[in-house]
Design a protein around this motif. Structure first.
Motif, mmCIF file in Angstrom:
data_model
loop_
_atom_site.group_PDB
_atom_site.id
_atom_site.type_symbol
_atom_site.label_atom_id
_atom_site.label_comp_id
_atom_site.label_asym_id
_atom_site.label_seq_id
_atom_site.Cartn_x
_atom_site.Cartn_y
_atom_site.Cartn_z
ATOM 1 N N SER A 157 8.945 -0.617 0.321
ATOM 2 C CA SER A 157 8.505 -0.147 -0.991
ATOM 3 C C SER A 157 8.836 -1.168 -2.064
ATOM 4 N N ARG A 192 4.961 -1.743 -6.497
ATOM 5 C CA ARG A 192 3.683 -1.032 -6.369
ATOM 6 C C ARG A 192 3.813 0.175 -5.435
ATOM 7 N N GLY A 193 4.482 -0.029 -4.302
ATOM 8 C CA GLY A 193 4.698 1.082 -3.388
ATOM 9 C C GLY A 193 5.562 2.160 -4.000
ATOM 10 N N THR A 234 0.843 -1.191 0.000
ATOM 11 C CA THR A 234 0.000 0.000 0.000
ATOM 12 C C THR A 234 0.884 1.249 0.000
ATOM 13 N N ASP A 235 0.229 2.416 0.029
ATOM 14 C CA ASP A 235 0.960 3.669 0.249
ATOM 15 C C ASP A 235 0.533 4.280 1.586
ATOM 16 N N LYS A 261 5.924 10.065 -0.045
ATOM 17 C CA LYS A 261 4.811 10.427 0.835
ATOM 18 C C LYS A 261 5.249 10.422 2.294
ATOM 19 N N GLU A 302 5.724 2.803 -7.263
ATOM 20 C CA GLU A 302 4.858 3.501 -8.218
ATOM 21 C C GLU A 302 3.947 4.488 -7.496
ATOM 22 N N MET A 303 3.457 4.120 -6.317
ATOM 23 C CA MET A 303 2.592 5.017 -5.537
ATOM 24 C C MET A 303 3.384 6.031 -4.717
ATOM 25 N N LYS A 304 4.730 5.946 -4.802
ATOM 26 C CA LYS A 304 5.627 6.915 -4.177
ATOM 27 C C LYS A 304 5.489 6.957 -2.657
ATOM 28 N N ILE A 305 5.475 5.781 -2.037
ATOM 29 C CA ILE A 305 5.323 5.752 -0.586
ATOM 30 C C ILE A 305 6.516 6.391 0.134
ATOM 31 N N ARG A 314 6.343 2.224 -16.055
ATOM 32 C CA ARG A 314 5.720 3.064 -15.035
ATOM 33 C C ARG A 314 6.751 3.940 -14.316
#
Length: 261
Positions: free
Chosen positions: A141, A144-145, A81-82, A153, A147-150, A190
């Motif tokens: 990370s 997916r994390g 997740t992020d 963030k 890509e979501m830039k956790i 991506r």
């Protein structure tokens, strides 16, 4: 990234954090625990198939080696997740002593003497220290994390709490490297062009640690250590999900800000 022998385990530590007497940190290898088989021996995550009692013992071994209080140990719950969560007085021990009820791939705390931890076994583990607000963070990370830039963030959350980006220190731990991380074209594209190269046959090699470094530099963070080894190349000393056919333990990325003694 230098390795330190702390009986009975091995710990990879960042030069950027080693000079900070108030910070205890590191990325674990496989050595020093009690787990067996594909989890041998210092597997840290309770959600990878290892026996919970052995993971608990490994936590105790790690905390004892670093002089940390096990009952305060808090961690992520990795679900790609992020989600970034705060560890405060109300939830110390979550992720270890008590479970999260949802995915959390990054944790932040302002509390002293509370070690926080993220897990990885090819994905990118990151440790953050914001000395101006005395905050630390641990992040997991995967692609997916990333890509979501956790990681970005997490850094932004630290700046919202009062940290200056130029003061934030980030250590990027052992993860699968460009040398080994083969992905589909759909995944590779991506990410920035500088983070992948075509292999042929619709396959690409992807550099996730570089992608994380780049997103942090975008927001003014320059104190970044991205020198850790590739987990799959060195599967004899690190857990590697790909290197072990999808059945492996996990390393821990752990950090604590120690109260002045």
């Amino acid at each position: 990234m230098p390795i330190r022998e702390i009986n009975p385990l091995e710990l990879w530590q960042s030069e950027l954090l080693l000079g900070r007497n108030e910070i205890i940190h590191g990325f674990t290898g496989r050595k020093g625990g009690v787990s067996e088989g594909p989890y041998a021996s210092l597997s840290m995550s309770p959600r990878r198939g290892d026996e919970p009692e052995k993971v608990h013992k490994n936590e105790e071994i790690l905390c004892a080696a670093l002089g940390l209080t096990h009952k305060n140990l808090s961690s992520t719950r990795q679900e790609h997740t992020d989600m970034v969560a705060l560890i405060d007085e109300t939830n110390v021990g979550i992720g270890v002593s008590t479970p999260w009820d949802h995915g959390v791939d990054a944790v932040i705390t302002l509390l002293p003497d509370v070690p926080i931890m993220a897990y990885a076994a090819d994905c990118v583990p990151l440790l953050f220290y914001a000395p101006d607000i005395e905050a630390i963070a641990a992040v997991h990370s995967g692609w997916r994390g990333t890509e979501m830039k956790i990681a970005k963030k997490t850094a932004i959350e630290l700046t919202k709490m009062g940290a200056a980006a130029e003061n934030i220190i980030v250590a990027i731990g052992p993860a699968i490297g460009l040398c080994c991380y083969e992905v589909s074209e759909d995944v590779a594209l991506r990410f920035p062009e500088s983070c992948h190269r075509a292999k042929g046959g619709g396959k690409y090699m992807l550099d996730l640690t570089k992608a994380n470094e780049l997103m942090l530099r975008e927001i003014g963070i320059t104190k970044i250590d991205n020198t850790a080894p590739c987990t799959q190349c060195h599967n004899e000393i690190f857990f590697s999900h790909r290197g072990q056919g999808g059945v492996s333990g996990t390393l821990a990325a752990i950090i604590e800000r120690r109260r002045p003694r």
